[in-house]
Design a protein around this motif. Structure first.
Motif, PDB file in Angstrom:
ATOM      1  N   VAL A 153     -65.678 -36.446 -29.446  1.00 14.28           N
ATOM      2  CA  VAL A 153     -64.840 -35.974 -30.540  1.00 14.28           C
ATOM      3  C   VAL A 153     -65.315 -36.640 -31.827  1.00 14.28           C
ATOM      4  O   VAL A 153     -65.657 -37.827 -31.834  1.00 14.28           O
ATOM      5  N   ILE A 154     -65.351 -35.882 -32.923  1.00 18.95           N
ATOM      6  CA  ILE A 154     -65.561 -36.467 -34.246  1.00 18.95           C
ATOM      7  C   ILE A 154     -64.445 -35.984 -35.152  1.00 18.95           C
ATOM      8  O   ILE A 154     -63.864 -34.914 -34.941  1.00 18.95           O
ATOM      9  N   GLY A 155     -64.123 -36.789 -36.172  1.00 20.32           N
ATOM     10  CA  GLY A 155     -63.048 -36.386 -37.063  1.00 20.32           C
ATOM     11  C   GLY A 155     -63.022 -37.197 -38.341  1.00 20.32           C
ATOM     12  O   GLY A 155     -63.791 -38.149 -38.529  1.00 20.32           O
ATOM     13  N   ALA A 156     -62.132 -36.788 -39.228  1.00 17.42           N
ATOM     14  CA  ALA A 156     -61.921 -37.482 -40.502  1.00 17.42           C
ATOM     15  C   ALA A 156     -60.432 -37.454 -40.810  1.00 17.42           C
ATOM     16  O   ALA A 156     -59.721 -36.505 -40.437  1.00 17.42           O
ATOM     17  N   ALA A 157     -59.944 -38.487 -41.487  1.00 18.37           N
ATOM     18  CA  ALA A 157     -58.518 -38.584 -41.796  1.00 18.37           C
ATOM     19  C   ALA A 157     -58.320 -39.191 -43.171  1.00 18.37           C
ATOM     20  O   ALA A 157     -59.105 -40.043 -43.621  1.00 18.37           O
ATOM     21  N   LEU A 158     -57.260 -38.752 -43.840  1.00 20.63           N
ATOM     22  CA  LEU A 158     -56.834 -39.303 -45.125  1.00 20.63           C
ATOM     23  C   LEU A 158     -55.519 -40.047 -44.933  1.00 20.63           C
ATOM     24  O   LEU A 158     -54.653 -39.619 -44.155  1.00 20.63           O
ATOM     25  N   LEU A 159     -55.382 -41.153 -45.657  1.00 18.48           N
ATOM     26  CA  LEU A 159     -54.182 -41.989 -45.569  1.00 18.48           C
ATOM     27  C   LEU A 159     -53.539 -42.123 -46.939  1.00 18.48           C
ATOM     28  O   LEU A 159     -54.224 -42.320 -47.943  1.00 18.48           O
ATOM     29  N   TYR A 160     -52.218 -42.006 -46.970  1.00 21.80           N
ATOM     30  CA  TYR A 160     -51.440 -42.501 -48.111  1.00 21.80           C
ATOM     31  C   TYR A 160     -50.324 -43.360 -47.549  1.00 21.80           C
ATOM     32  O   TYR A 160     -49.644 -42.974 -46.580  1.00 21.80           O
ATOM     33  N   GLU A 161     -50.117 -44.532 -48.145  1.00 27.55           N
ATOM     34  CA  GLU A 161     -49.019 -45.395 -47.701  1.00 27.55           C
ATOM     35  C   GLU A 161     -48.467 -46.173 -48.877  1.00 27.55           C
ATOM     36  O   GLU A 161     -49.219 -46.644 -49.756  1.00 27.55           O
ATOM     37  N   PHE A 162     -47.147 -46.304 -48.904  1.00 28.33           N
ATOM     38  CA  PHE A 162     -46.442 -47.122 -49.886  1.00 28.33           C
ATOM     39  C   PHE A 162     -45.835 -48.311 -49.170  1.00 28.33           C
ATOM     40  O   PHE A 162     -45.202 -48.148 -48.119  1.00 28.33           O
ATOM     41  N   ARG A 163     -46.035 -49.502 -49.726  1.00 25.69           N
ATOM     42  CA  ARG A 163     -45.443 -50.703 -49.134  1.00 25.69           C
ATOM     43  C   ARG A 163     -44.702 -51.507 -50.197  1.00 25.69           C
ATOM     44  O   ARG A 163     -45.188 -51.663 -51.319  1.00 25.69           O
TER      45      ARG A 163
ATOM     46  N   PHE B  47     -54.569 -45.580 -50.707  1.00 25.37           N
ATOM     47  CA  PHE B  47     -55.211 -44.306 -50.419  1.00 25.37           C
ATOM     48  C   PHE B  47     -56.472 -44.598 -49.619  1.00 25.37           C
ATOM     49  O   PHE B  47     -57.304 -45.405 -50.039  1.00 25.37           O
ATOM     50  N   GLY B  48     -56.609 -43.953 -48.447  1.00 26.64           N
ATOM     51  CA  GLY B  48     -57.731 -44.291 -47.574  1.00 26.64           C
ATOM     52  C   GLY B  48     -58.414 -43.074 -47.000  1.00 26.64           C
ATOM     53  O   GLY B  48     -57.841 -41.978 -46.910  1.00 26.64           O
ATOM     54  N   LEU B  49     -59.645 -43.285 -46.590  1.00 29.42           N
ATOM     55  CA  LEU B  49     -60.450 -42.271 -45.910  1.00 29.42           C
ATOM     56  C   LEU B  49     -61.100 -42.914 -44.701  1.00 29.42           C
ATOM     57  O   LEU B  49     -61.673 -44.003 -44.802  1.00 29.42           O
ATOM     58  N   SER B  50     -61.016 -42.235 -43.553  1.00 27.28           N
ATOM     59  CA  SER B  50     -61.642 -42.728 -42.329  1.00 27.28           C
ATOM     60  C   SER B  50     -62.477 -41.632 -41.689  1.00 27.28           C
ATOM     61  O   SER B  50     -62.084 -40.454 -41.671  1.00 27.28           O
ATOM     62  N   LEU B  51     -63.611 -42.043 -41.143  1.00 27.66           N
ATOM     63  CA  LEU B  51     -64.425 -41.199 -40.281  1.00 27.66           C
ATOM     64  C   LEU B  51     -64.395 -41.822 -38.889  1.00 27.66           C
ATOM     65  O   LEU B  51     -64.480 -43.047 -38.751  1.00 27.66           O
ATOM     66  N   TYR B  52     -64.266 -41.008 -37.860  1.00 23.89           N
ATOM     67  CA  TYR B  52     -64.108 -41.577 -36.528  1.00 23.89           C
ATOM     68  C   TYR B  52     -64.749 -40.680 -35.478  1.00 23.89           C
ATOM     69  O   TYR B  52     -65.068 -39.507 -35.718  1.00 23.89           O
ATOM     70  N   GLY B  53     -64.934 -41.266 -34.317  1.00 26.96           N
ATOM     71  CA  GLY B  53     -65.506 -40.514 -33.210  1.00 26.96           C
ATOM     72  C   GLY B  53     -65.213 -41.185 -31.892  1.00 26.96           C
ATOM     73  O   GLY B  53     -64.840 -42.368 -31.833  1.00 26.96           O
ATOM     74  N   SER B  54     -65.358 -40.419 -30.809  1.00 26.30           N
ATOM     75  CA  SER B  54     -65.149 -40.934 -29.464  1.00 26.30           C
ATOM     76  C   SER B  54     -66.122 -40.232 -28.540  1.00 26.30           C
ATOM     77  O   SER B  54     -66.391 -39.033 -28.689  1.00 26.30           O
ATOM     78  N   ALA B  55     -66.660 -40.981 -27.581  1.00 24.63           N
ATOM     79  CA  ALA B  55     -67.602 -40.403 -26.619  1.00 24.63           C
ATOM     80  C   ALA B  55     -67.397 -41.044 -25.268  1.00 24.63           C
ATOM     81  O   ALA B  55     -67.274 -42.273 -25.151  1.00 24.63           O
ATOM     82  N   ASP B  56     -67.344 -40.220 -24.228  1.00 23.65           N
ATOM     83  CA  ASP B  56     -67.265 -40.707 -22.851  1.00 23.65           C
ATOM     84  C   ASP B  56     -68.669 -40.829 -22.278  1.00 23.65           C
ATOM     85  O   ASP B  56     -69.468 -39.890 -22.373  1.00 23.65           O
ATOM     86  N   THR B  57     -68.954 -41.994 -21.713  1.00 30.01           N
ATOM     87  CA  THR B  57     -70.214 -42.196 -21.008  1.00 30.01           C
ATOM     88  C   THR B  57     -69.889 -42.380 -19.531  1.00 30.01           C
ATOM     89  O   THR B  57     -68.714 -42.553 -19.160  1.00 30.01           O
ATOM     90  N   PRO B  58     -70.890 -42.372 -18.668  1.00 34.30           N
ATOM     91  CA  PRO B  58     -70.591 -42.571 -17.241  1.00 34.30           C
ATOM     92  C   PRO B  58     -69.938 -43.906 -16.931  1.00 34.30           C
ATOM     93  O   PRO B  58     -69.290 -44.059 -15.883  1.00 34.30           O
TER      94      PRO B  58
END
Length: 410
Positions: free
Chosen positions: A168-178, A198-209
């Protein structure tokens, strides 16, 4: 022809030199009882009556005039700016928050793909989701850092895609108030830090044996609004002001996790190992609002490299509403890089620019992280959840966070 002072005036001049008031140069250091107090007192001893401008000198004189009335150390603590250590901590927590949400998203995808109802990735190729969240927590203080309560609300929205059946590959945007509010306990008189991140993330997941690999790379920009209260704790000194400042921070973070599921019926045990690096820059700023006690604070740099060895225990329970997933998390974290750091600053009213540099706490190298939560996977891509996290084994510090949110598949 030179004019000399009248001999009759010389005794009066000598008497005036003996009794005329001098700028205050009291020994404030004798009243300091903690590291932040000693940092401030040493600077006041050096600059009062020497390089202090009129505004700062007026505070030196006013405070020196009541020495001996009690609680001088607590008043010195009010001058110190150890509250600004929280800005670096907030920047790190924003990136942690985004990483944890993404790991939860990847886990949700795996749970759904393993269930009888195949997830929308396999059907459409793309998955869109949004997760509004709310969190409350508290942080106990220490000699060098102040206690505070916090509340936050935010939103993460992202898109991801299956690559075949195992990645899986993906991207996400974050907004948070603290909103972070300091306790009022003599050492600190409330005050607050509010942040918009304000944030930006790139992510991925891979299954191996052998193992499953998850990775997240993030950037977070935070705008910080800071209010530091200065209230005298010494009778006769009428200090009661608020130092105001605005700044920003940037956080760069990357983490990689290796894990593997061991399943026995509906019960799943997932041992995992994680390595994560974060670099934070909190930009410098100048205070306003306290006249001679305003500070100019230098930029802060924070670098952290942490490993985690732990396990996640979960159970899938079918209910009439949907599938319930209670979960418990245990882990041992080790810090390799982060250390105590000086928060360098100087009084704007000090022409010598002598540094006032209270130190943060040296981070504990080893500590335990414990968490528990429950989520409910409902029809139409809805997943409400509640989580609790805490840390064990930190010196003089405890940290408790409760989060609740709703992940929505679009």
């Amino acid at each position: 022809m030179r004019h000399r002072p009248s001999r009759s005036l010389l005794p009066l001049l000598a008497l005036w030199l003996l009794v005329a008031p001098e700028p205050a140069r009291a020994q404030f250091s004798g009243f300091a009882g903690s590291d932040p107090q000693r940092a401030v007192a040493g600077v006041l001893d050096a600059v009062c009556g020497v390089s202090a401008t009129a505004g700062l000198q007026a505070e030196c004189d006013a405070f020196a005039g009541v020495l001996g009335n009690g609680n001088e150390g607590l008043t010195l603590q009010q001058f110190a700016h150890e509250e600004y250590a929280a800005a670096g901590n907030l920047a790190i927590e924003f990136a942690d928050r985004q990483r944890n949400e993404i790991y939860a998203r990847l886990e949700e995808r795996r749970e759904e793909s393993d269930s009888d109802a195949r997830d929308t990735f396999s059907q459409r190729g793309l998955g869109f989701y949004v997760a509004p969240t709310f969190a409350v927590g508290e942080h106990d203080g220490s000699q060098r850092e102040d206690a505070f309560d916090l509340a936050s609300g935010g939103l993460i929205a992202g898109v991801d895609r299956w690559l075949g059946e195992r990645a899986v590959i993906g991207a996400a945007l974050l907004y948070e108030f603290r909103d972070l509010e300091f306790d009022s306990n003599g050492r600190v008189s409330r005050g607050e830090v509010t942040a918009n991140a304000f944030g930006l993330s790139l992510y991925g997941s891979a299954d191996t044996p052998i193992v499953r690999l998850d990775g997240v790379a993030s950037f977070v920009h935070s705008d910080l609004r800071q209010r530091r209260r200065l209230v005298s704790q010494t009778t006769g000194y009428g200090l009661n002001r608020t130092a105001r400042s605005d700044t920003s921070s940037q956080t760069y973070a990357i983490s990689v996790t290796a894990s593997r599921d061991f399943t026995q019926g509906a019960f799943v045990v997932t041992p995992l190992a994680e390595l994560g690096y974060q670099a934070v820059v909190v930009n410098g700023f100048a205070e306003t609002g306290t006249n001679g006690l305003d500070l100019r604070v230098d930029p802060q740099d924070v670098h952290s490299l942490q490993s985690l060895l732990g396990a996640r225990f979960s159970y899938a329970l079918s209910t009439p509403l949907g599938v319930l997933f209670p979960q418990v998390r245990l882990g041992w974290r080790h810090e390799y890089l982060d250390d105590d750091r000086d928060i360098d600053a100087r009084f704007l009213g000090d022409t010598s620019r002598t540094d006032v540099s209270p130190q943060t706490d040296a981070p504990d190298r080893d500590f335990l992280v414990v968490g528990a939560g429950v989520s409910l996977t409902l029809p139409r891509g809805l997943q409400p959840y509640v989580d609790y996290d805490t840390v064990l084994g930190l010196r003089d510090v405890s940290n408790h966070i409760v989060r609740a949110g709703l992940r929505i598949e679009l």
